[in-house]
Design an enzyme around this catalytic site. Structure first.
Site, short mmCIF file in Angstrom:
data_model
loop_
_atom_site.label_atom_id
_atom_site.label_comp_id
_atom_site.label_asym_id
_atom_site.label_seq_id
_atom_site.Cartn_x
_atom_site.Cartn_y
_atom_site.Cartn_z
CE LYS A 89 14.49 33.85 -31.70
NZ LYS A 89 13.42 32.99 -32.14
CG ASP A 127 9.71 34.41 -28.71
OD1 ASP A 127 9.12 35.30 -28.08
OD2 ASP A 127 9.57 33.19 -28.48
#
Ligand code: SF4
Length: 211
Positions: free
Chosen positions: A120, A138
């Site tokens: 991420k 997320d």
């Protein structure tokens, strides 16, 4: 959800916010990398409070390394998980100096090899600092994608894969910011604000609220 609805959603989000930005404060790829690293399980507001004091003093790998773990901790101790984040930041600075001439590498594998940097974080840095059409998923994006049925998946990796498939190229650069902001302020976790949502008529969530 069909292709036409997705296109309408993306068009509306773009019309509403043509140039979406991260809410983290940064001015160089290194500042962004460290801010994202610090933001794991913490709010952007709390990270900005810390980096607004840290970066005028130290905003390069060498200057943060010079602070040492203890010195760095003084700046970031208000952020969750600060002990491990301080250690990871210092190790990351060492590696950037040893292997990348003190620069942030524009390379997924090299980024993911840095301590505390996962897929991420690498996606955010590649997208926001270097303009790659990556989509960092997320908790907000995961929730919004599944709730609306825009891109469903059991894990964040599934959702990322689906988004990469269904989002047309022209929207890829900005889609992660649109979805994060939508999840942060409108399609919030506990009680989504469907009554004031600009994609309410297109969203396929079954339990919409009137608020
Ligand atoms: S209508 Fe409700 S559930 Fe659907 S995106 Fe908007 S806030 Fe989220």
């Amino acid at each position: 959800m069909n292709k036409d609805k997705r296109l309408q959603i993306l068009t509306r989000l773009r019309d509403d916010n043509p140039n979406p930005q991260t809410e983290l404060n940064w001015s160089t790829p290194f500042e962004l990398l460290i801010a994202v690293l610090l933001s794991a399980q913490a709010t952007d507001v709390s990270v900005n409070k810390a980096t607004d004091k840290l970066y005028p003093v130290a905003n390069t790998p060498q200057s943060i390394l010079d602070l040492g773990v203890e010195g760095l901790t003084e700046y970031i101790k208000t952020i969750g998980l600060f002990n491990s984040k301080a250690k990871n930041t210092i190790k990351t600075c060492q590696i950037l100096l040893e292997k990348h001439n003190g620069e942030v590498p524009e390379d997924r594998a090299a980024l993911e090899a840095l301590p505390g940097v996962g897929r991420k974080t690498a996606n955010v840095v590649l997208n926001t600092a270097f303009g790659w059409p990556t989509i960092a998923v997320d908790t907000h994006i995961y929730r919004v994608s599944n709730r609306t049925k825009f891109a469903m998946g059991k894990t964040v990796d599934d959702v990322e894969e689906k988004l990469l498939k269904v989002v047309p190229r022209e929207f890829k650069l900005d889609v992660h910011h649109w979805l994060i902001l939508h999840g942060r302020y409108t399609c919030v976790a506990r009680k989504p604000r469907c009554g004031s949502c600009l994609i309410e008529d297109l969203c396929e969530f079954k339990d919409k609220t009137e608020v």
